[in-house]
Write a protein that holds these residues in place. Sequence first.
Motif, PDB file in Angstrom:
ATOM      1  N   ALA A 161       0.853  -1.177   0.000  1.00  7.69           N
ATOM      2  CA  ALA A 161       0.000   0.000   0.000  1.00  7.69           C
ATOM      3  C   ALA A 161       0.892   1.231   0.000  1.00  7.69           C
ATOM      4  CB  ALA A 161      -0.921   0.011   1.214  1.00  7.69           C
ATOM      5  N   THR A 162       0.592   2.170  -0.880  1.00  8.45           N
ATOM      6  CA  THR A 162       1.388   3.397  -0.986  1.00  8.45           C
ATOM      7  C   THR A 162       0.484   4.601  -1.177  1.00  8.45           C
ATOM      8  OG1 THR A 162       1.635   3.098  -3.382  1.00  8.45           O
ATOM      9  CG2 THR A 162       3.411   2.253  -1.989  1.00  8.45           C
ATOM     10  N   GLN A 163       0.997   5.747  -0.769  1.00 13.02           N
ATOM     11  CA  GLN A 163       0.367   7.024  -1.090  1.00 13.02           C
ATOM     12  C   GLN A 163       1.302   7.720  -2.075  1.00 13.02           C
ATOM     13  OE1 GLN A 163      -1.391   9.308   2.147  1.00 13.02           O
ATOM     14  NE2 GLN A 163      -0.602  11.209   1.256  1.00 13.02           N
ATOM     15  N   VAL A 164       0.777   8.093  -3.243  1.00  8.16           N
ATOM     16  CA  VAL A 164       1.610   8.584  -4.341  1.00  8.16           C
ATOM     17  C   VAL A 164       1.169   9.994  -4.727  1.00  8.16           C
ATOM     18  CG1 VAL A 164       2.463   8.115  -6.659  1.00  8.16           C
ATOM     19  CG2 VAL A 164       1.781   6.218  -5.184  1.00  8.16           C
ATOM     20  N   TYR A 165       2.148  10.885  -4.809  1.00  7.20           N
ATOM     21  CA  TYR A 165       1.890  12.195  -5.397  1.00  7.20           C
ATOM     22  C   TYR A 165       2.420  12.160  -6.823  1.00  7.20           C
ATOM     23  CZ  TYR A 165       2.123  17.125  -6.559  1.00  7.20           C
ATOM     24  OH  TYR A 165       1.967  18.326  -7.191  1.00  7.20           O
ATOM     25  N   LEU A 166       1.557  12.398  -7.800  1.00  7.30           N
ATOM     26  CA  LEU A 166       1.916  12.292  -9.208  1.00  7.30           C
ATOM     27  C   LEU A 166       2.511  13.615  -9.700  1.00  7.30           C
ATOM     28  CD1 LEU A 166      -1.246  10.400 -10.500  1.00  7.30           C
ATOM     29  CD2 LEU A 166       0.945   9.436  -9.778  1.00  7.30           C
ATOM     30  N   SER A 167       3.826  13.597  -9.930  1.00 11.05           N
ATOM     31  CA  SER A 167       4.512  14.774 -10.454  1.00 11.05           C
ATOM     32  C   SER A 167       4.474  14.714 -11.973  1.00 11.05           C
ATOM     33  CB  SER A 167       5.957  14.809  -9.939  1.00 11.05           C
ATOM     34  OG  SER A 167       6.631  15.954 -10.413  1.00 11.05           O
ATOM     35  N   ILE A 168       3.454  15.313 -12.563  1.00 11.16           N
ATOM     36  CA  ILE A 168       3.218  15.201 -13.991  1.00 11.16           C
ATOM     37  C   ILE A 168       4.324  15.862 -14.800  1.00 11.16           C
ATOM     38  CG2 ILE A 168       1.566  15.633 -15.835  1.00 11.16           C
ATOM     39  CD1 ILE A 168       0.595  13.742 -13.648  1.00 11.16           C
ATOM     40  N   GLU A 169       4.888  16.965 -14.279  1.00  7.18           N
ATOM     41  CA  GLU A 169       5.850  17.742 -15.062  1.00  7.18           C
ATOM     42  C   GLU A 169       7.144  16.976 -15.341  1.00  7.18           C
ATOM     43  OE1 GLU A 169       2.949  20.257 -13.126  1.00  7.18           O
ATOM     44  OE2 GLU A 169       4.354  18.786 -12.315  1.00  7.18           O
ATOM     45  N   ASP A 170       7.686  16.288 -14.333  1.00  6.79           N
ATOM     46  CA  ASP A 170       8.989  15.665 -14.505  1.00  6.79           C
ATOM     47  C   ASP A 170       8.979  14.157 -14.315  1.00  6.79           C
ATOM     48  OD1 ASP A 170       8.690  15.437 -11.749  1.00  6.79           O
ATOM     49  OD2 ASP A 170      10.039  17.112 -11.322  1.00  6.79           O
ATOM     50  N   GLY A 171       7.864  13.571 -13.852  1.00  9.09           N
ATOM     51  CA  GLY A 171       7.790  12.126 -13.675  1.00  9.09           C
ATOM     52  C   GLY A 171       8.404  11.613 -12.394  1.00  9.09           C
ATOM     53  N   PHE A 172       8.932  12.482 -11.548  1.00 10.94           N
ATOM     54  CA  PHE A 172       9.511  12.049 -10.281  1.00 10.94           C
ATOM     55  C   PHE A 172       8.414  12.039  -9.207  1.00 10.94           C
ATOM     56  CE2 PHE A 172      13.189  13.667 -12.641  1.00 10.94           C
ATOM     57  CZ  PHE A 172      14.075  12.611 -12.476  1.00 10.94           C
ATOM     58  N   HIS A 173       7.615  10.986  -9.241  1.00 11.31           N
ATOM     59  CA  HIS A 173       6.504  10.883  -8.303  1.00 11.31           C
ATOM     60  C   HIS A 173       7.025  10.638  -6.883  1.00 11.31           C
ATOM     61  CE1 HIS A 173       4.497  10.729 -12.044  1.00 11.31           C
ATOM     62  NE2 HIS A 173       4.618   9.428 -12.254  1.00 11.31           N
ATOM     63  N   THR A 174       6.268  11.111  -5.919  1.00 18.11           N
ATOM     64  CA  THR A 174       6.641  10.948  -4.515  1.00 18.11           C
ATOM     65  C   THR A 174       5.827   9.818  -3.895  1.00 18.11           C
ATOM     66  OG1 THR A 174       7.137  13.308  -4.349  1.00 18.11           O
ATOM     67  CG2 THR A 174       6.829  12.100  -2.289  1.00 18.11           C
ATOM     68  N   TYR A 175       6.527   8.810  -3.338  1.00 24.64           N
ATOM     69  CA  TYR A 175       5.873   7.639  -2.755  1.00 24.64           C
ATOM     70  C   TYR A 175       6.025   7.652  -1.239  1.00 24.64           C
ATOM     71  CZ  TYR A 175       5.685   5.661  -7.470  1.00 24.64           C
ATOM     72  OH  TYR A 175       5.432   5.443  -8.794  1.00 24.64           O
ATOM     73  N   THR A 176       4.920   7.394  -0.555  1.00 24.70           N
ATOM     74  CA  THR A 176       4.938   7.225   0.899  1.00 24.70           C
ATOM     75  C   THR A 176       4.387   5.847   1.224  1.00 24.70           C
ATOM     76  OG1 THR A 176       4.555   9.600   1.213  1.00 24.70           O
ATOM     77  CG2 THR A 176       4.162   8.151   3.109  1.00 24.70           C
ATOM     78  N   GLU A 177       5.158   5.030   1.920  1.00 24.48           N
ATOM     79  CA  GLU A 177       4.715   3.673   2.241  1.00 24.48           C
ATOM     80  C   GLU A 177       3.578   3.689   3.258  1.00 24.48           C
ATOM     81  OE1 GLU A 177       5.301   0.558   1.348  1.00 24.48           O
ATOM     82  OE2 GLU A 177       6.650   1.127  -0.279  1.00 24.48           O
ATOM     83  N   ARG A 178       2.539   2.918   2.960  1.00 17.35           N
ATOM     84  CA  ARG A 178       1.408   2.766   3.884  1.00 17.35           C
ATOM     85  C   ARG A 178       1.137   1.287   4.178  1.00 17.35           C
ATOM     86  NH1 ARG A 178       1.686   7.462   5.898  1.00 17.35           N
ATOM     87  NH2 ARG A 178       0.859   9.228   4.695  1.00 17.35           N
ATOM     88  N   THR A 179       2.038   0.403   3.754  1.00 16.06           N
ATOM     89  CA  THR A 179       1.799  -1.037   3.912  1.00 16.06           C
ATOM     90  C   THR A 179       1.601  -1.412   5.375  1.00 16.06           C
ATOM     91  OG1 THR A 179       3.148  -1.453   1.947  1.00 16.06           O
ATOM     92  CG2 THR A 179       2.686  -3.333   3.380  1.00 16.06           C
ATOM     93  N   ASP A 180       2.417  -0.843   6.259  1.00 17.78           N
ATOM     94  CA  ASP A 180       2.320  -1.185   7.688  1.00 17.78           C
ATOM     95  C   ASP A 180       1.101  -0.566   8.352  1.00 17.78           C
ATOM     96  OD1 ASP A 180       4.640  -2.653   7.503  1.00 17.78           O
ATOM     97  OD2 ASP A 180       5.938  -1.003   8.145  1.00 17.78           O
ATOM     98  N   ASP A 181       0.378   0.301   7.629  1.00 18.54           N
ATOM     99  CA  ASP A 181      -0.806   0.953   8.201  1.00 18.54           C
ATOM    100  C   ASP A 181      -2.108   0.284   7.776  1.00 18.54           C
ATOM    101  OD1 ASP A 181       0.790   3.033   9.388  1.00 18.54           O
ATOM    102  OD2 ASP A 181       0.982   3.901   7.380  1.00 18.54           O
TER     103      ASP A 181
END
Length: 243
Positions: A161-181
């Motif tokens: 499980a992850t929370q993802v911020y989609l950085s459309i401009e450069d493709g460097f999306h930000t991932y936050t792990e939520r697996t343990d939650d």
Amino acid sequence: MIDARKFLLLSALFLFSFHAQAQFQADTNWLRNQPVDLSASLHQKKWSWGLSFTQGFTTVEDPAFPDYFVKPSMGGGLVGYYSPFPLISLGVGYAHQQHGAGILMPDRVSGVGNGDSTHRTRFRMNTWSVPISLTARTPVLWDNTRLSASAGLVHNRLVRATQVYLSIEDGFHTYTERTDDIESSFWEQFYSAGVEIEVPRSAILQIHYVVSNSRSNVYRSEGYFAGREGRLLAHGIRLTTRF
């Protein structure tokens, strides 16, 4: 006077057309006289298997967080059937399934053309799923087509499980792990209905509209979602090809 080569060519064409006509007539008579048994339905088989694909739309119902919105989610896998009667089937499968929702974040920089979008964040869950189903169908209504309906339970084991911020401009999306939650396993219930179209003795295509929801809170009592309750909701189209 006819040239010998022309005579041979005309003779060959005549013989070929005569043979083709005779062969066509023979094939037509053979097909006309063959017994056609369309009653040999795959539904008569006690055991069968198939492939399943779901294009769904999912979200999370969380009273403490109303800012989830629906996102597309896909799934697919194998399914096996046991049919004690032609109109009743018991099914069990193994599939990979997506869950989750979009997250509506605050628009901190208002205006057009900036990188602060309120619809870029996704909460994604991936599970290995074991669906268990009961399907009932009608007799053939038209052109080897039946109506059918299913209900069942799905046991899900969380992969990630992850929370993802989609950085459309450069493709460097930000991932936050939520697996343990998220709970490592949970159950869903589902209902579906639609049609089954059969090619006699060959394959059955089932097209169902399906809705599902988790039977309990998928958040863990400790961690990021502590004190909150979230239930997964989904609906979409499921295609199953049965052999």
